[in-house]
Design an enzyme around this catalytic site. Structure first.
Site, PDB file in Angstrom:
ATOM      1  N   ARG A   1      21.967  -5.374  24.776  1.00 60.99           N
ATOM      2  CA  ARG A   1      22.827  -5.262  23.606  1.00 60.99           C
ATOM      3  C   ARG A   1      24.068  -6.136  23.800  1.00 60.99           C
ATOM      4  O   ARG A   1      24.567  -6.260  24.916  1.00 60.99           O
ATOM      5  CB  ARG A   1      23.261  -3.805  23.397  1.00 60.99           C
ATOM      6  CG  ARG A   1      22.148  -2.916  22.875  1.00 60.99           C
ATOM      7  CD  ARG A   1      22.619  -1.529  22.547  1.00 60.99           C
ATOM      8  NE  ARG A   1      23.047  -0.776  23.714  1.00 60.99           N
ATOM      9  CZ  ARG A   1      24.294  -0.627  24.104  1.00 60.99           C
ATOM     10  NH1 ARG A   1      25.292  -1.138  23.408  1.00 60.99           N
ATOM     11  NH2 ARG A   1      24.584   0.072  25.181  1.00 60.99           N
TER      12      ARG A   1
ATOM     13  N   TYR B   1      16.300  -8.685  21.111  1.00 58.74           N
ATOM     14  CA  TYR B   1      16.185  -7.674  22.168  1.00 58.74           C
ATOM     15  C   TYR B   1      16.668  -6.290  21.764  1.00 58.74           C
ATOM     16  O   TYR B   1      17.764  -6.144  21.178  1.00 58.74           O
ATOM     17  CB  TYR B   1      16.995  -8.111  23.409  1.00 58.74           C
ATOM     18  CG  TYR B   1      16.494  -7.469  24.689  1.00 58.74           C
ATOM     19  CD1 TYR B   1      15.440  -8.052  25.391  1.00 58.74           C
ATOM     20  CD2 TYR B   1      17.028  -6.289  25.174  1.00 58.74           C
ATOM     21  CE1 TYR B   1      14.959  -7.467  26.551  1.00 58.74           C
ATOM     22  CE2 TYR B   1      16.553  -5.695  26.338  1.00 58.74           C
ATOM     23  CZ  TYR B   1      15.521  -6.296  27.020  1.00 58.74           C
ATOM     24  OH  TYR B   1      15.031  -5.724  28.169  1.00 58.74           O
TER      25      TYR B   1
ATOM     26  N   LYS C   1      20.155   2.074  17.685  1.00 61.38           N
ATOM     27  CA  LYS C   1      21.617   2.190  17.809  1.00 61.38           C
ATOM     28  C   LYS C   1      22.311   1.894  16.476  1.00 61.38           C
ATOM     29  O   LYS C   1      23.306   2.545  16.137  1.00 61.38           O
ATOM     30  CB  LYS C   1      22.130   1.243  18.890  1.00 61.38           C
ATOM     31  CG  LYS C   1      21.486   1.440  20.258  1.00 61.38           C
ATOM     32  CD  LYS C   1      21.732   2.810  20.812  1.00 61.38           C
ATOM     33  CE  LYS C   1      21.227   2.927  22.242  1.00 61.38           C
ATOM     34  NZ  LYS C   1      21.386   4.298  22.755  1.00 61.38           N
TER      35      LYS C   1
ATOM     36  N   HIS D   1      24.767  10.530  20.694  1.00 66.89           N
ATOM     37  CA  HIS D   1      24.024   9.841  21.748  1.00 66.89           C
ATOM     38  C   HIS D   1      23.637  10.879  22.809  1.00 66.89           C
ATOM     39  O   HIS D   1      24.234  10.939  23.877  1.00 66.89           O
ATOM     40  CB  HIS D   1      24.943   8.755  22.332  1.00 66.89           C
ATOM     41  CG  HIS D   1      24.283   7.774  23.223  1.00 66.89           C
ATOM     42  ND1 HIS D   1      24.985   7.022  24.127  1.00 66.89           N
ATOM     43  CD2 HIS D   1      22.999   7.388  23.364  1.00 66.89           C
ATOM     44  CE1 HIS D   1      24.163   6.218  24.776  1.00 66.89           C
ATOM     45  NE2 HIS D   1      22.951   6.426  24.339  1.00 66.89           N
TER      46      HIS D   1
ATOM     47  N   SER E   1      25.658   5.492  30.268  1.00 74.29           N
ATOM     48  CA  SER E   1      24.493   4.886  30.899  1.00 74.29           C
ATOM     49  C   SER E   1      24.580   5.023  32.419  1.00 74.29           C
ATOM     50  O   SER E   1      25.661   5.210  32.984  1.00 74.29           O
ATOM     51  CB  SER E   1      24.354   3.427  30.490  1.00 74.29           C
ATOM     52  OG  SER E   1      25.552   2.771  30.711  1.00 74.29           O
ATOM     53  N   ALA E   2      23.402   4.989  33.048  1.00 71.75           N
ATOM     54  CA  ALA E   2      23.269   5.086  34.503  1.00 71.75           C
ATOM     55  C   ALA E   2      23.630   6.460  35.060  1.00 71.75           C
ATOM     56  O   ALA E   2      23.995   6.592  36.221  1.00 71.75           O
ATOM     57  CB  ALA E   2      24.074   3.993  35.212  1.00 71.75           C
ATOM     58  N   CYS E   3      23.565   7.494  34.226  1.00 72.46           N
ATOM     59  CA  CYS E   3      23.806   8.853  34.718  1.00 72.46           C
ATOM     60  C   CYS E   3      22.533   9.701  34.657  1.00 72.46           C
ATOM     61  O   CYS E   3      22.600  10.929  34.779  1.00 72.46           O
ATOM     62  CB  CYS E   3      24.913   9.522  33.913  1.00 72.46           C
ATOM     63  SG  CYS E   3      26.552   8.880  34.295  1.00 72.46           S
ATOM     64  N   GLY E   4      21.383   9.073  34.427  1.00 70.69           N
ATOM     65  CA  GLY E   4      20.106   9.796  34.505  1.00 70.69           C
ATOM     66  C   GLY E   4      19.784  10.617  33.270  1.00 70.69           C
ATOM     67  O   GLY E   4      19.217  11.702  33.379  1.00 70.69           O
ATOM     68  N   LYS E   5      20.105  10.086  32.094  1.00 68.78           N
ATOM     69  CA  LYS E   5      19.849  10.843  30.857  1.00 68.78           C
ATOM     70  C   LYS E   5      18.350  11.052  30.629  1.00 68.78           C
ATOM     71  O   LYS E   5      17.905  12.165  30.350  1.00 68.78           O
ATOM     72  CB  LYS E   5      20.466  10.049  29.697  1.00 68.78           C
ATOM     73  CG  LYS E   5      20.598  10.797  28.436  1.00 68.78           C
ATOM     74  CD  LYS E   5      21.793  10.257  27.650  1.00 68.78           C
ATOM     75  CE  LYS E   5      21.482  10.174  26.187  1.00 68.78           C
ATOM     76  NZ  LYS E   5      21.530   8.829  25.635  1.00 68.78           N
TER      77      LYS E   5
ATOM     78  N   ASN F   1      16.052  10.911  32.846  1.00 68.32           N
ATOM     79  CA  ASN F   1      15.538  11.788  33.911  1.00 68.32           C
ATOM     80  C   ASN F   1      15.795  13.260  33.588  1.00 68.32           C
ATOM     81  O   ASN F   1      14.921  14.109  33.778  1.00 68.32           O
ATOM     82  CB  ASN F   1      16.195  11.469  35.264  1.00 68.32           C
ATOM     83  CG  ASN F   1      15.846  10.080  35.759  1.00 68.32           C
ATOM     84  OD1 ASN F   1      15.011   9.408  35.176  1.00 68.32           O
ATOM     85  ND2 ASN F   1      16.480   9.659  36.839  1.00 68.32           N
TER      86      ASN F   1
ATOM     87  N   ASP G   1      17.475  10.151  23.866  1.00 72.11           N
ATOM     88  CA  ASP G   1      18.592   9.240  23.606  1.00 72.11           C
ATOM     89  C   ASP G   1      19.491   9.665  22.448  1.00 72.11           C
ATOM     90  O   ASP G   1      20.707   9.509  22.537  1.00 72.11           O
ATOM     91  CB  ASP G   1      18.057   7.822  23.346  1.00 72.11           C
ATOM     92  CG  ASP G   1      19.118   6.744  23.499  1.00 72.11           C
ATOM     93  OD1 ASP G   1      19.975   6.881  24.383  1.00 72.11           O
ATOM     94  OD2 ASP G   1      19.094   5.772  22.729  1.00 72.11           O
TER      95      ASP G   1
ATOM     96  N   ASN H   1      18.016  -4.623  33.202  1.00 69.27           N
ATOM     97  CA  ASN H   1      17.900  -3.933  31.904  1.00 69.27           C
ATOM     98  C   ASN H   1      16.494  -4.108  31.308  1.00 69.27           C
ATOM     99  O   ASN H   1      16.313  -4.089  30.097  1.00 69.27           O
ATOM    100  CB  ASN H   1      18.958  -4.459  30.928  1.00 69.27           C
ATOM    101  CG  ASN H   1      19.070  -3.607  29.667  1.00 69.27           C
ATOM    102  OD1 ASN H   1      18.943  -2.385  29.713  1.00 69.27           O
ATOM    103  ND2 ASN H   1      19.266  -4.248  28.516  1.00 69.27           N
TER     104      ASN H   1
ATOM    105  N   ARG I   1      12.790  -2.992  30.230  1.00 72.06           N
ATOM    106  CA  ARG I   1      12.504  -1.748  29.509  1.00 72.06           C
ATOM    107  C   ARG I   1      11.020  -1.464  29.369  1.00 72.06           C
ATOM    108  O   ARG I   1      10.204  -2.384  29.337  1.00 72.06           O
ATOM    109  CB  ARG I   1      13.078  -1.856  28.087  1.00 72.06           C
ATOM    110  CG  ARG I   1      14.571  -2.065  28.008  1.00 72.06           C
ATOM    111  CD  ARG I   1      15.315  -0.797  28.293  1.00 72.06           C
ATOM    112  NE  ARG I   1      16.761  -0.959  28.293  1.00 72.06           N
ATOM    113  CZ  ARG I   1      17.599  -0.049  27.833  1.00 72.06           C
ATOM    114  NH1 ARG I   1      17.166   1.085  27.330  1.00 72.06           N
ATOM    115  NH2 ARG I   1      18.891  -0.242  27.894  1.00 72.06           N
TER     116      ARG I   1
ATOM    117  N   ASN J   1      18.721  19.908  39.465  1.00 71.68           N
ATOM    118  CA  ASN J   1      19.710  20.102  38.395  1.00 71.68           C
ATOM    119  C   ASN J   1      19.316  21.276  37.487  1.00 71.68           C
ATOM    120  O   ASN J   1      20.146  21.822  36.763  1.00 71.68           O
ATOM    121  CB  ASN J   1      19.882  18.820  37.574  1.00 71.68           C
ATOM    122  CG  ASN J   1      20.521  17.708  38.397  1.00 71.68           C
ATOM    123  OD1 ASN J   1      21.174  17.984  39.409  1.00 71.68           O
ATOM    124  ND2 ASN J   1      20.325  16.471  38.005  1.00 71.68           N
TER     125      ASN J   1
END
Ligand code: OXD
Ligand code: MN
Length: 603
Positions: A72, A213, A222, A242, A264-268, A270, A289, A384, A386, A514
């Site tokens: 993005r 992309y 988005k 989000h 981003s990069a916090c394991g959403k 997962n 998402d 990035n 996908r 978790n």
């Protein structure tokens, strides 16, 4: 091809865009398998797509983008509201008349030599009272096939548009017209200075130019489901967030629905597909998402996932981190910017399996450990890169994930990545304090030495690049929703899975474990466990968040649960600095929350 609709508004719009963009032909899409297979066949023949090994990865394809078109482009993304102050400090703004003039020049003749696809789609189950009908016009067949997975593409949407005379127009072009005889590039796109991802909130209109992309081009995601929808939601009394949505079911069969926002990069993804380690408790995925949420007839907040697929980050996805995501893309999937192995399967960094080499995302021969001329390791997959996977293929997809009525949300979770200060979990005293938690969600700058001492990065509700209007008004909308929901509002929690010891060891095992924290939240909702009051919120009483079977020394647990008032004062000072930029639009209730927290920290 004759148009498969009688709706005048739609026909007029398609005619207007055809006249402006001058494609060689116009194709109306129907979302069928035949259409998907035909377009994939054409893209394989042109060299844009690689058909993967049918035995290993049935009905799946790989694409490599242009190296300049990999993510993005936030600095080329605009909220073109009539008044600049309505876009606010978190958005780029251009006057809509000026931006339309600039982009119309770019769009003029931009589809020459190409096919223009008209894609009718619904965000949300078709016909759901929370769903929205839309049309994307695009000159990218890659966009069409991805939209088949990520949204509901169907002629049924045309029938609804005929009935309601209403749709959200989304225009997309890769911005690469072809002269007669000119060979196409494998991934056509325009240079960065010609890319525009534009939103006209007063008209519910999206114009995107120059990128093929992800979120720049799949306009339902988005652009529509967050930026335009967040603005519609504030006027219509609902929420576009989000957030992942999951169902957590107890051994007795009691269902809890959790919506969670993480930067981003916090394991959403997962967390959305988490494999619970709490005996008898299971997680089922509703979305990974985006959540659209509306008060229902009983006054509770009901959520749907407006998407139909996952557009997940590939690197780091492994059997250990997220087996359910891997299973979701075991077939019928699209991969973009990953390694294609000699036996025509896919690979990426931290996939948890060995790779002997293959073709990298730049389409070059590649072997693990290869270095560039400066001695830096060359990654096979772009960070990035996908996978586009059908949600229905996720083994833990919730059986009623497509229920048009949505699921009632019990719990909101906010979070960020902090190696210190922020404890594993705390609960807000009230929904209003929960809003403060969401609005001040923050992560530490990356561990790069240059960043040491730098301030926290705030990402309110993980929505910074996605709020389609003034972020101060957006925070006020949260408070207004709180008033509407009253005592039916979800309970709010803040988590931090990322605490470390001074010598850099993770304090919490994360991943499936978790679920223990989620279980504590459900026990709180149920009134089964108490909580101890701290200045920042309510925290587990020792022994009530079960650690059975985990090897966590008491000293580590104490550290995970520590509230250091001095450190929190510093965090509050950073939050105040950050929130100051919302000026007069910062809700008075936010200031009240800050003052109350300050007082509790002083006490
Ligand atoms: C995404 C993002 O791709 O948040 O989902 O950037
Ligand atoms: Mn996202």
């Amino acid at each position: 091809m004759s148009a498969p609709t009688t709706n005048k508004k739609l026909l007029d719009w398609v005619a207007e865009i055809t006249a402006m963009c001058t494609p060689d032909q116009v194709v109306w899409c129907d979302g069928s398998k035949e259409e998907y297979d035909r377009l994939m066949g054409e893209m394989v023949a042109s060299g844009m797509a690689i058909k993967l090994n049918e035995e290993k990865r049935p009905n799946s394809y790989a694409f490599n983008s242009d190296p300049s078109d990999v993510a993005r482009v936030e600095n080329r993304t605009y909220i073109a509201s009539v008044k600049e102050e309505d876009a606010g400090p978190t958005n780029n703004w251009i006057d809509p008349v000026e931006l339309k003039a600039t982009m119309s020049e770019l769009y003029k003749g931009c589809m020459k030599g190409r096919t223009m696809y008209v894609i009718p789609f619904s965000m949300g189950p078709i016909g759901s009272p929370i769903a929205k009908n839309a049309i994307e016009i695009s000159d990218s067949p890659y966009v069409v096939v991805n939209m088949h997975i990520m949204a509901r593409v169907s002629t049924e949407v045309l029938r609804l548009i005929e009935k309601n005379d209403d749709f959200i127009p989304c225009l997309h072009s890769v911005g690469a017209p072809l002269e007669p005889g000119q060979e196409d590039s494998r991934w056509p796109c325009a240079p960065i200075e010609k890319k525009y991802i534009a939103h006209f909130p007063e008209e519910n209109l999206i114009w995107s130019y120059g990128s093929g992309y992800g979120g720049n081009a799949l306009l339902g995601k988005k652009c529509l489901a967050l930026r335009i929808a967040s603005n519609m939601a504030r006027h219509e009394g609902w929420m576009a967030e989000h957030m992942l949505i999951l169902r957590f079911t107890s051994p007795e069969g009691k269902k809890y629905h959790i919506a969670a926002a993480f930067p981003s990069a916090c394991g959403k993804t997962n967390l959305a597909m988490l494999q619970s380690t709490v005996p008898g408790w299971k997680v089922e995925t509703i979305g990974d998402d985006i959540a659209w949420m509306k008060p229902g007839p009983d006054g509770r907040l009901y959520a749907i996932n407006p998407e139909a697929g996952f557009f997940g980050v590939a690197p780091g996805t492994s059997e250990a981190s997220n087996p359910m995501a891997l299973a979701s893309c075991a077939r019928d999937a699209i991969f973009t910017n990953v390694v294609v192995t000699p036996d025509l399967d896919v690979w990426w960094e931290d996939m948890g399996v060995e790779c002997e080499g293959g073709t990298d995302w730049k389409n070059n021969p590649w072997k693990p450990g290869m270095k560039d001329k400066d001695g830096n390791k060359i990654k096979g997959a772009h960070p990035n890169s996908r996978f586009t996977a059908r949600a229905e293929l996720c083994p833990v997809i919730c059986p009623d994930w497509e229920d048009p009525a949505g699921v009632p949300i019990d719990i909101f979770v906010f979070g960020g990545k902090r190696t210190s200060v922020m404890p594993l979990v705390h609960e807000a005293f009230s929904f209003e304090q929960g809003i403060y938690m969401g609005a001040t969600a923050s992560s530490e700058p990356t561990a790069a030495a240059l960043d040491v001492g730098a301030k926290l990065r705030f990402d309110p509700f993980a929505m910074t690049p996605f709020i389609g209007y003034h972020a101060g008004d957006y925070m006020q909308h949260w408070f207004d929703m709180g008033e509407t929901l009253g005592d039916k509002a979800p309970r709010c929690f803040y988590v931090n899975w990322f605490r470390k010891t001074d010598d850099g060891k993770w304090l919490w095992p994360g991943f499936g474990e978790n679920s223990r924290v989620l279980k504590w939240m459900c026990d709180r909702v149920e009134g089964k466990v108490g909580a101890r009051e701290t200045p920042i919120g309510l925290m587990p009483i020792d022994g009530e968040l079960t650690l059975d079977g985990l090897d966590i020394p008491a000293s580590d647990w104490a550290e995970l649960m520590k509230v250091d008032a001095e450190a929190f004062k510093a965090t509050l000072a950073d939050a105040k600095d950050y929130l100051a930029k919302f000026g007069a639009k910062l809700p008075a209730k936010m200031k009240e929350q800050m003052a109350a927290l300050e007082k509790r920290l002083e006490a």
